[in-house]
Write an enzyme that holds these catalytic residues in place. Structure first.
Site, PDB file in Angstrom:
ATOM      1  CG  ASP A 254      35.277  51.553  33.545  1.00  0.00           C
ATOM      2  OD1 ASP A 254      34.646  50.476  33.576  1.00  0.00           O
ATOM      3  OD2 ASP A 254      35.994  51.949  34.486  1.00  0.00           O
TER       4      ASP A 254
ATOM      5  CG  HIS B 129      27.356  45.392  30.592  1.00  0.00           C
ATOM      6  ND1 HIS B 129      28.432  46.225  30.805  1.00  0.00           N
ATOM      7  CD2 HIS B 129      27.504  44.354  31.462  1.00  0.00           C
ATOM      8  CE1 HIS B 129      29.204  45.691  31.753  1.00  0.00           C
ATOM      9  NE2 HIS B 129      28.652  44.564  32.170  1.00  0.00           N
TER      10      HIS B 129
ATOM     11  CG  LEU C 204      34.122  55.850  12.149  1.00  0.00           C
ATOM     12  CD1 LEU C 204      35.239  56.785  12.609  1.00  0.00           C
ATOM     13  CD2 LEU C 204      32.945  55.921  13.125  1.00  0.00           C
TER      14      LEU C 204
HETATM   15  C1  IPE Z   1      38.296  48.314  30.932  1.00  0.00           C
HETATM   16  O1  IPE Z   1      37.408  48.453  31.981  1.00  0.00           O
HETATM   17  C2  IPE Z   1      37.757  47.363  29.909  1.00  0.00           C
HETATM   18  C3  IPE Z   1      36.602  47.832  29.130  1.00  0.00           C
HETATM   19  C4  IPE Z   1      36.025  48.996  29.233  1.00  0.00           C
HETATM   20  C5  IPE Z   1      36.085  46.891  28.168  1.00  0.00           C
HETATM   21  P1  IPE Z   1      37.509  47.544  33.297  1.00  0.00           P
HETATM   22  O2  IPE Z   1      36.426  47.996  34.182  1.00  0.00           O
HETATM   23  O3  IPE Z   1      37.528  46.114  32.939  1.00  0.00           O
HETATM   24  O4  IPE Z   1      38.944  47.930  33.852  1.00  0.00           O
HETATM   25  P2  IPE Z   1      39.481  48.042  35.349  1.00  0.00           P
HETATM   26  O5  IPE Z   1      39.068  46.795  36.059  1.00  0.00           O
HETATM   27  O6  IPE Z   1      38.864  49.268  35.934  1.00  0.00           O
HETATM   28  O7  IPE Z   1      40.949  48.206  35.162  1.00  0.00           O
HETATM   29  C1  IPE Z   2      32.705  48.664  31.354  1.00  0.00           C
HETATM   30  O1  IPE Z   2      31.899  48.829  32.459  1.00  0.00           O
HETATM   31  C2  IPE Z   2      32.231  47.556  30.456  1.00  0.00           C
HETATM   32  C3  IPE Z   2      33.053  46.341  30.500  1.00  0.00           C
HETATM   33  C4  IPE Z   2      34.175  46.229  31.138  1.00  0.00           C
HETATM   34  C5  IPE Z   2      32.562  45.191  29.787  1.00  0.00           C
HETATM   35  P1  IPE Z   2      32.140  48.033  33.831  1.00  0.00           P
HETATM   36  O2  IPE Z   2      31.327  46.786  33.774  1.00  0.00           O
HETATM   37  O3  IPE Z   2      33.571  47.840  34.067  1.00  0.00           O
HETATM   38  O4  IPE Z   2      31.509  49.041  34.871  1.00  0.00           O
HETATM   39  P2  IPE Z   2      32.094  49.459  36.291  1.00  0.00           P
HETATM   40  O5  IPE Z   2      33.491  49.942  36.064  1.00  0.00           O
HETATM   41  O6  IPE Z   2      32.058  48.234  37.138  1.00  0.00           O
HETATM   42  O7  IPE Z   2      31.174  50.536  36.757  1.00  0.00           O
HETATM   43 MG    MG Z   3      34.964  49.012  34.988  1.00  0.00          MG
END
Ligand code: IPE
Ligand code: IPE
Ligand code: MG
Length: 240
Positions: A18, A35, A129
């Site tokens: 995240d 990303h 792995l």
């Molecule tokens: C969790 O992150 C999902 C992934 C890392 C793929 P999100 O950013 O979607 O989760 P929330 O919104 O903080 O719960």
């Molecule tokens: C995690 O990063 C990746 C996915 C959920 C696909 P985010 O896109 O949720 O990044 P933040 O949390 O908004 O910084």
């Molecule tokens: Mg996020």
């Protein structure tokens, strides 16, 4: 690396990757830029786990709930996925990594699904792995799909309700045959599970890190394993 005890490694590490969006925002860029820059972190994490001899790594790449993001971001992530799987499979194969995918593969665009299936097939006999990519995944989805299979088996008379136990249930979860998660790492600073491996993380050690995913490096993974090795895992019991 020398400070890590190789006979107390987590067998299964799960990561909630995240913070990509915030990483991009702080640079005045679009979320997709975050990303894109998360791929190096994935590569380093996979390499570190493979080098250490960790058995299973499960990466939360796209959740069921992430389909609710704006179309531009979802399309961007799916395109990135198609490209990245194509680019990374030769390296994974060379490193003896076995690629797998967990989640609702039918929900993915055709091209992403085909690329993933090709990568899974190429690496299927690798013995190092096991890398599970969680795509269109959520813990509740996993529990429901396992329950449906159990219900069908009971309905058809293959098994009785009394035969349902933890062992039978966990065999039907998408992560099977991976053992339960020992170490669950979340980057990005939030302290929640976000519907990840709910059953499989029942006794996981949780580690929440402030580092944003695109900044995550091999050294962070090694630090996380060291932190795991200092934890006292009692599993509800006492030591004396
Ligand atoms: C969790 O992150 C999902 C992934 C890392 C793929 P999100 O950013 O979607 O989760 P929330 O919104 O903080 O719960
Ligand atoms: C995690 O990063 C990746 C996915 C959920 C696909 P985010 O896109 O949720 O990044 P933040 O949390 O908004 O910084
Ligand atoms: Mg996020």
């Amino acid at each position: 690396m020398e400070e890590i005890s190789l006979n107390n490694l987590p067998k299964h590490i799960a990561v909630i990757m995240d913070g990509n969006g915030r990483w991009a925002k702080s640079r005045g860029a679009l979320r997709i830029f975050g990303h894109q820059n998360g791929i190096k972190a994935v590569r380093e994490t996979v390499e570190a786990c493979a080098e250490l001899g960790v058995g299973y790594l499960t990466l939360y790449t796209f959740s069921t709930e992430n389909w609710g993001r704006p179309k531009m971001e979802v399309d961007g992530i799916m395109d990135l996925l198609v490209k990245t799987i194509g680019d990374e499979v030769p390296r994974l194969h060379k490193n003896n990594v076995q690629l797998k995918c967990i989640g609702d593969m039918d929900a993915l665009p055709e091209k992403a699904r085909r690329n993933m299936e090709k990568g899974i097939d190429t690496t299927k006999n690798n013995t190092g792995l096991v890398l599970n990519i969680a795509l269109s995944y959520s813990g509740k989805w996993d529990i429901i799909q396992a329950t449906r299979k159990l219900a069908s088996a009971v309905k058809s008379g293959e098994m009785t309700p009394e035969e349902i136990d933890e062992e039978q249930f966990s065999r039907l979860l998408s992560t099977y045959p991976a053992p339960e998660v020992d170490l669950l790492i979340r980057t990005g600073g939030d302290h929640r599970i976000s519907n990840y491996l709910l059953w499989q993380s029942a006794y996981a050690e949780l580690l929440f890190l402030d580092v944003l995913w695109p900044d995550f490096r091999k050294s962070h993974l090694l630090d996380a394993v060291r932190a795991f090795q200092t934890r006292d895992r009692r599993f509800g019991k006492t030591h004396d």
